[in-house]
Design a protein around this motif. Structure first.
Motif, PDB file in Angstrom:
ATOM      1  N   TRP A 179       0.731  -1.234  -0.044  1.00 57.70           N
ATOM      2  CA  TRP A 179       0.150   0.019   0.141  1.00 57.70           C
ATOM      3  C   TRP A 179       0.993   1.198   0.075  1.00 57.70           C
TER       4      TRP A 179
ATOM      5  N   ASN B  36      -6.022  -3.449   0.773  1.00 55.75           N
ATOM      6  CA  ASN B  36      -5.054  -2.599   0.475  1.00 55.75           C
ATOM      7  C   ASN B  36      -4.280  -3.331  -0.598  1.00 55.75           C
TER       8      ASN B  36
ATOM      9  N   ALA C 206      -3.356  -1.715  -4.291  1.00 56.80           N
ATOM     10  CA  ALA C 206      -1.866  -1.660  -4.545  1.00 56.80           C
ATOM     11  C   ALA C 206      -1.588  -2.517  -5.870  1.00 56.80           C
TER      12      ALA C 206
END
Length: 120
Positions: free
Chosen positions: A74, A108, A112
């Protein structure tokens, strides 16, 4: 931490970067994730820090927890410093940790990889 209270002490982050040079292999996986998160949260642009964290993270990738790998990925994506070697190297480890992830960590990781444009 300074980042979690949104205390902008940029001189401190410069000093941390300088002090970390050459010491990246000494950092634990958790410490690397924490540093990446702090630099990203504070919007600190220091490519050498991200490069050092990436190289060290690839060497200790088996030591990441589900939260650690989630926070690290992240942080790199949030900072716009997507290292394709890092993301590719962590993909198998990340896959093996998915069953341990809570919903925030899963989100996350998905975000990402989605913004990284890495095909892993």
């Amino acid at each position: 931490s300074y980042a979690s209270v949104n205390c902008n002490h940029y001189g401190l982050f410069d000093a941390l970067a300088e002090a970390s040079e050459g010491k990246w292999p000494q950092f634990s996986a958790q410490s690397l994730a924490n540093l990446a998160w702090a630099y990203s949260t504070m919007k600190e642009v220091n490519p050498r820090v991200y490069e050092g964290i990436a190289k060290a993270s690839m060497k200790c990738k088996e030591n990441f927890t589900s939260q650690g790998v989630s926070n690290l990925l992240w942080a790199f994506a949030n900072a716009g410093h997507v290292d394709s070697d890092l993301f590719s190297s962590l993909a198998p480890v990340t896959s093996s940790l998915l069953v341990e992830c809570n919903s925030q960590a899963l989100a996350n990781i998905a975000w990402a990889y989605a913004v990284s444009n890495v095909d892993d």
